[in-house]
Design an enzyme around this catalytic site. Structure first.
Site, PDB file in Angstrom:
ATOM      1  N   LEU A  15       0.816  -1.217   0.000  1.00  0.00           N
ATOM      2  CA  LEU A  15       0.000   0.000   0.000  1.00  0.00           C
ATOM      3  C   LEU A  15       0.852   1.269   0.000  1.00  0.00           C
ATOM      4  O   LEU A  15       1.956   1.305   0.538  1.00  0.00           O
ATOM      5  CB  LEU A  15      -0.929   0.000   1.223  1.00  0.00           C
ATOM      6  CG  LEU A  15      -1.898  -1.174   1.331  1.00  0.00           C
ATOM      7  CD1 LEU A  15      -2.820  -0.988   2.530  1.00  0.00           C
ATOM      8  CD2 LEU A  15      -2.723  -1.351   0.062  1.00  0.00           C
ATOM      9  N   HIS A  16       0.286   2.310  -0.606  1.00  0.00           N
ATOM     10  CA  HIS A  16       0.915   3.638  -0.643  1.00  0.00           C
ATOM     11  C   HIS A  16      -0.192   4.666  -0.485  1.00  0.00           C
ATOM     12  O   HIS A  16      -1.369   4.303  -0.304  1.00  0.00           O
ATOM     13  CB  HIS A  16       1.702   3.812  -1.950  1.00  0.00           C
ATOM     14  CG  HIS A  16       0.917   3.434  -3.171  1.00  0.00           C
ATOM     15  ND1 HIS A  16      -0.196   4.144  -3.593  1.00  0.00           N
ATOM     16  CD2 HIS A  16       1.042   2.404  -4.044  1.00  0.00           C
ATOM     17  CE1 HIS A  16      -0.690   3.585  -4.674  1.00  0.00           C
ATOM     18  NE2 HIS A  16       0.032   2.508  -4.973  1.00  0.00           N
TER      19      HIS A  16
ATOM     20  N   HIS B 123      -3.560   4.276  -2.342  1.00  0.00           N
ATOM     21  CA  HIS B 123      -4.549   3.392  -1.704  1.00  0.00           C
ATOM     22  C   HIS B 123      -5.197   4.102  -0.512  1.00  0.00           C
ATOM     23  O   HIS B 123      -6.412   4.012  -0.306  1.00  0.00           O
ATOM     24  CB  HIS B 123      -3.879   2.112  -1.188  1.00  0.00           C
ATOM     25  CG  HIS B 123      -3.258   1.251  -2.252  1.00  0.00           C
ATOM     26  ND1 HIS B 123      -1.898   1.085  -2.382  1.00  0.00           N
ATOM     27  CD2 HIS B 123      -3.810   0.492  -3.227  1.00  0.00           C
ATOM     28  CE1 HIS B 123      -1.637   0.253  -3.379  1.00  0.00           C
ATOM     29  NE2 HIS B 123      -2.784  -0.119  -3.923  1.00  0.00           N
TER      30      HIS B 123
ATOM     31  N   VAL C 195      -3.138   9.664  -7.179  1.00  0.00           N
ATOM     32  CA  VAL C 195      -2.191  10.325  -6.274  1.00  0.00           C
ATOM     33  C   VAL C 195      -0.789  10.140  -6.856  1.00  0.00           C
ATOM     34  O   VAL C 195      -0.417   9.037  -7.268  1.00  0.00           O
ATOM     35  CB  VAL C 195      -2.275   9.718  -4.852  1.00  0.00           C
ATOM     36  CG1 VAL C 195      -1.234  10.350  -3.934  1.00  0.00           C
ATOM     37  CG2 VAL C 195      -3.678   9.911  -4.290  1.00  0.00           C
TER      38      VAL C 195
ATOM     39  N   SER D  53       2.499   3.784  -7.412  1.00  0.00           N
ATOM     40  CA  SER D  53       2.152   2.429  -7.826  1.00  0.00           C
ATOM     41  C   SER D  53       2.953   1.450  -6.976  1.00  0.00           C
ATOM     42  O   SER D  53       4.122   1.716  -6.646  1.00  0.00           O
ATOM     43  CB  SER D  53       2.517   2.237  -9.302  1.00  0.00           C
ATOM     44  OG  SER D  53       2.562   0.862  -9.611  1.00  0.00           O
TER      45      SER D  53
HETATM   46  P1  AMP Z   1      -3.939  -2.285  -6.623  1.00  0.00           P
HETATM   47  O1  AMP Z   1      -3.465  -2.591  -5.244  1.00  0.00           O
HETATM   48  O2  AMP Z   1      -2.865  -1.835  -7.547  1.00  0.00           O
HETATM   49  O3  AMP Z   1      -4.820  -3.367  -7.199  1.00  0.00           O
HETATM   50  O4  AMP Z   1      -4.885  -0.991  -6.482  1.00  0.00           O
HETATM   51  C1  AMP Z   1      -5.994  -0.997  -5.628  1.00  0.00           C
HETATM   52  C2  AMP Z   1      -6.813   0.238  -5.901  1.00  0.00           C
HETATM   53  O5  AMP Z   1      -6.023   1.402  -5.653  1.00  0.00           O
HETATM   54  C3  AMP Z   1      -7.266   0.328  -7.378  1.00  0.00           C
HETATM   55  O6  AMP Z   1      -8.592   0.807  -7.429  1.00  0.00           O
HETATM   56  C4  AMP Z   1      -6.280   1.321  -7.949  1.00  0.00           C
HETATM   57  O7  AMP Z   1      -6.795   2.029  -9.073  1.00  0.00           O
HETATM   58  C5  AMP Z   1      -6.063   2.253  -6.777  1.00  0.00           C
HETATM   59  N1  AMP Z   1      -4.792   2.976  -6.927  1.00  0.00           N
HETATM   60  C6  AMP Z   1      -3.591   2.455  -7.240  1.00  0.00           C
HETATM   61  N2  AMP Z   1      -2.661   3.433  -7.360  1.00  0.00           N
HETATM   62  C7  AMP Z   1      -3.307   4.604  -7.123  1.00  0.00           C
HETATM   63  C8  AMP Z   1      -2.903   5.982  -7.120  1.00  0.00           C
HETATM   64  N3  AMP Z   1      -1.650   6.345  -7.379  1.00  0.00           N
HETATM   65  N4  AMP Z   1      -3.836   6.920  -6.858  1.00  0.00           N
HETATM   66  C9  AMP Z   1      -5.130   6.552  -6.592  1.00  0.00           C
HETATM   67  N5  AMP Z   1      -5.573   5.284  -6.586  1.00  0.00           N
HETATM   68  C10 AMP Z   1      -4.674   4.317  -6.852  1.00  0.00           C
END
Ligand code: AMP
Length: 280
Positions: free
Chosen positions: A33-34, A37, A177, A186
């Site tokens: 997570l960042h 998230h 973000v 990411s």
């Molecule tokens: P993931 O863990 O990559 O599957 O992402 C989980 C959720 O977080 C998804 O809905 C992504 O689109 C969202 N997400 C990932 N990176 C970002 C970001 N930089 N800004 C906003 N939402 C994000």
């Protein structure tokens, strides 16, 4: 924050909250997570009584086995971030909880969304995404599902899946973000060296160049210049496209409709995606 690993425990918790008439927001993630998230958690906390986050690295959405094996896992740090953000429940299921032996695999009719952009370059990816989110929503009966615009095509795919399956869940899409320098946050950024992170800025810069230089008329030259920014930085492009908000490609802009620029590019086996509204 409660950490639940069993589907039955989570369902019991949710039934209980629902009986009390509480509104539930859900943020599905793959962990590492960042602040991107966490922005979804914050949005959910503002709009719901209870916020549930799931962390599950879903094997069915990885078309590349090496990408799956190398996907970063930072669970202790994730728990700290979620605790600090005031998340109510973390759902941390095993593979068997999500895909039990009797799991019924189905095909989602996503139409062109399955065959363009990410769909084209990652065959099967969106079927895997739909499979896991459909399953998660069966376990986490929520009012609002929080998704990030960073995965723009995924937002459209899940909107369609929710319609197809008549799940009756509202979607809220959160803005991307970024790091101070513009790089979209990411989980995969952690696989980049400091030097590669600097190079990766080319993705943001290419989108910014589209936004800055967009003019009505033929978009070929604008697109070529943006592509050059990425290849000059040593990244290999899967695609850089300009589309309308439904992801139909636009080659000649009428100066009216809203456009979005979308990029996927990789370096050293790390593939990054980003997008930006370039008009409006
Ligand atoms: P993931 O863990 O990559 O599957 O992402 C989980 C959720 O977080 C998804 O809905 C992504 O689109 C969202 N997400 C990932 N990176 C970002 C970001 N930089 N800004 C906003 N939402 C994000």
């Amino acid at each position: 924050m409660m950490i639940l690993k069993k589907t039955s425990d989570l369902s019991a918790y949710i039934d209980n909250q629902r009986e009390k008439g509480r509104k539930i927001g859900f943020v599905p993630t793959m962990g590492a997570l960042h602040q991107g998230h966490i922005s979804l958690i914050n949005l959910s906390k503002n709009e719901n009584d209870d916020t549930i986050c799931s962390i599950f690295v879903n094997p069915t959405q990885f078309n590349n086995p090496e990408d799956f094996e190398k996907y970063p896992i930072t669970i202790d740090h994730d728990i700290e971030l979620l605790e600090a953000a005031g998340c109510d429940v973390l759902f941390l299921p095993s593979l068997e909880e999500i895909y039990p032996a009797n799991f019924n695999n189905k095909r989602y009719e996503l139409g062109k969304l399955d065959t363009i952009l990410e769909g084209k370059h990652r065959p099967g990816h969106f079927q895997g995404v739909c499979m896991v989110v459909d399953r998660l929503l069966a376990i986490v009966s929520c009012d609002i599902l929080y998704l990030g615009q960073k995965d723009y095509q995924q937002c459209l795919v899940l909107k369609k899946m929710i319609e197809l399956e008549k799940l009756g869940v509202t979607i809220t899409i959160a803005a991307t973000v970024r790091e101070k320098n513009g790089l979209a946050m990411s989980s995969r950024n952690s696989r980049l060296s400091d030097q590669e992170k600097k190079q990766a800025l080319c993705i943001y810069q290419s989108l910014e160049s589209l936004k800055k230089n967009i003019q009505p008329g033929d978009l070929t030259e604008l697109k070529e210049k943006a592509i050059n920014i990425i290849s000059d930085a040593g990244f290999v492009i899967d695609y850089l496209d300009i589309t309308d908000i439904n992801l139909n490609p636009i080659h000649n802009w009428d100066g009216q409709i809203n456009l979005i620029g979308l990029v996927a590019a990789s370096t050293n086996q790390v593939r990054l995606i980003d997008n930006m509204m370039i008009t409006s």
